[in-house]
Scaffold this active site. Structure first.
Site, mmCIF file in Angstrom:
data_model
loop_
_atom_site.group_PDB
_atom_site.id
_atom_site.type_symbol
_atom_site.label_atom_id
_atom_site.label_comp_id
_atom_site.label_asym_id
_atom_site.label_seq_id
_atom_site.Cartn_x
_atom_site.Cartn_y
_atom_site.Cartn_z
ATOM 1 N N LYS A 78 0.870 -0.670 0.418
ATOM 2 C CA LYS A 78 -0.282 -0.112 0.168
ATOM 3 C C LYS A 78 1.459 1.525 -0.001
ATOM 4 O O LYS A 78 1.557 1.475 0.941
ATOM 5 C CB LYS A 78 -1.370 0.357 1.369
ATOM 6 C CG LYS A 78 -2.143 0.900 0.987
ATOM 7 C CD LYS A 78 -3.141 0.099 2.382
ATOM 8 C CE LYS A 78 -4.341 0.792 2.268
ATOM 9 N NZ LYS A 78 -5.037 0.661 3.523
HETATM 10 C C1 E4P Z 1 -8.403 2.083 3.392
HETATM 11 O O1 E4P Z 1 -7.960 0.906 2.962
HETATM 12 C C2 E4P Z 1 -7.943 2.619 4.924
HETATM 13 O O2 E4P Z 1 -7.662 1.620 5.159
HETATM 14 C C3 E4P Z 1 -9.595 2.997 5.571
HETATM 15 O O3 E4P Z 1 -10.197 2.434 4.560
HETATM 16 C C4 E4P Z 1 -9.673 4.139 5.521
HETATM 17 O O4 E4P Z 1 -10.801 4.247 6.702
HETATM 18 P P1 E4P Z 1 -10.735 4.797 7.699
HETATM 19 O O5 E4P Z 1 -11.914 6.429 6.235
HETATM 20 O O6 E4P Z 1 -12.948 4.526 8.134
HETATM 21 O O7 E4P Z 1 -10.181 5.284 8.490
#
Ligand code: E4P
Length: 218
Positions: free
Chosen positions: A87
């Site tokens: 990522k």
């Molecule tokens: C995406 O991969 C992120 O980990 C995640 O969806 C972020 O979500 P949040 O806005 O609930 O922290």
């Protein structure tokens, strides 16, 4: 549509896996910290533990913000397990790293995407997944679902193979709306997946069926 769970909590990952509809997991440094996973060795071990629970892709995020650092960290993460997807944040060096990983057969998830332009760049750089954060846009009175629609249109126009991973899902309606738009993947909390189960008419109907069965079979 693939279902990913957005957590580093092993119990929740197991529960989602046992439901039989889980296609992968996304994590981020905040989710790892929430589970108290700190220190490089523990973090790497935790990613392997997650891979051993699920069958699908597991996103593991780099914390370096320069090209060389992201490449070093990403290569190490990718070496951990074949299910790992690296990522990478949507910043300038992140785009360069996406291209490097793509050229070197390492799968990626471009994270922190909040505009169609960013999604276009991620696809051009060869990202495997792009993660538009729809919940965080909704949180600031901006239409997150509209962003998913824009990206779908752009990717279809040019037949980009990058998969749209609708992220920052907050609830079940987000999942349904993303499915209507044609997002390839959604990642959200366990509650957003289990919410799909619920309908009061199902509960009422089942109670009646069981009651009627009991009348003649007790
Ligand atoms: C995406 O991969 C992120 O980990 C995640 O969806 C972020 O979500 P949040 O806005 O609930 O922290």
């Amino acid at each position: 549509m693939k279902f990913f769970i957005d957590t580093a909590n092993l119990d929740q990952i197991k529960e989602a896996q046992e439901l039989g509809v889980l296609d992968g997991v996304t994590t981020n440094p905040s989710l790892m910290a929430k589970e108290g996973i700190t220190g490089k060795d523990n973090i790497l071990k935790h990613y392997v533990d997650i891979c051993n629970i699920v069958d699908g892709d597991v996103s593991a995020e780099v914390v370096a913000t320069d090209f060389a650092g992201m490449v070093k960290e990403g290569e190490e993460l990718a070496e951990l397990h074949e299910q790992i997807v690296v990522k990478v944040p949507m910043i300038k060096d992140g785009v360069k790293a996406l291209k490097y990983f793509s050229d070197n057969g390492i799968r990626t998830n471009c994270t922190l995407v909040f505009s169609a332009g960013q999604a276009l760049l991620a696809a051009k750089a060869g990202a495997t997944y792009v993660s538009p954060f729809l919940g965080r846009l909704d949180d600031i009175s901006t239409d997150g679902l509209n962003l998913i629609s824009e990206i779908r249109l752009i990717y279809d126009n040019y037949e980009f193979e990058t998969q749209i991973l609708a992220a920052s899902i907050r609830h079940t309606m987000h999942v349904i709306d993303c499915a209507k738009i044609g997002a390839d993947v959604m990642t959200g909390p366990l509650s957003s997946i289990e919410g799909l189960l619920k309908h009061p008419l199902t509960d009422i109907g089942l109670a009646q069926f069981l009651k009627d069965y009991a009348k003649g079979n007790s």
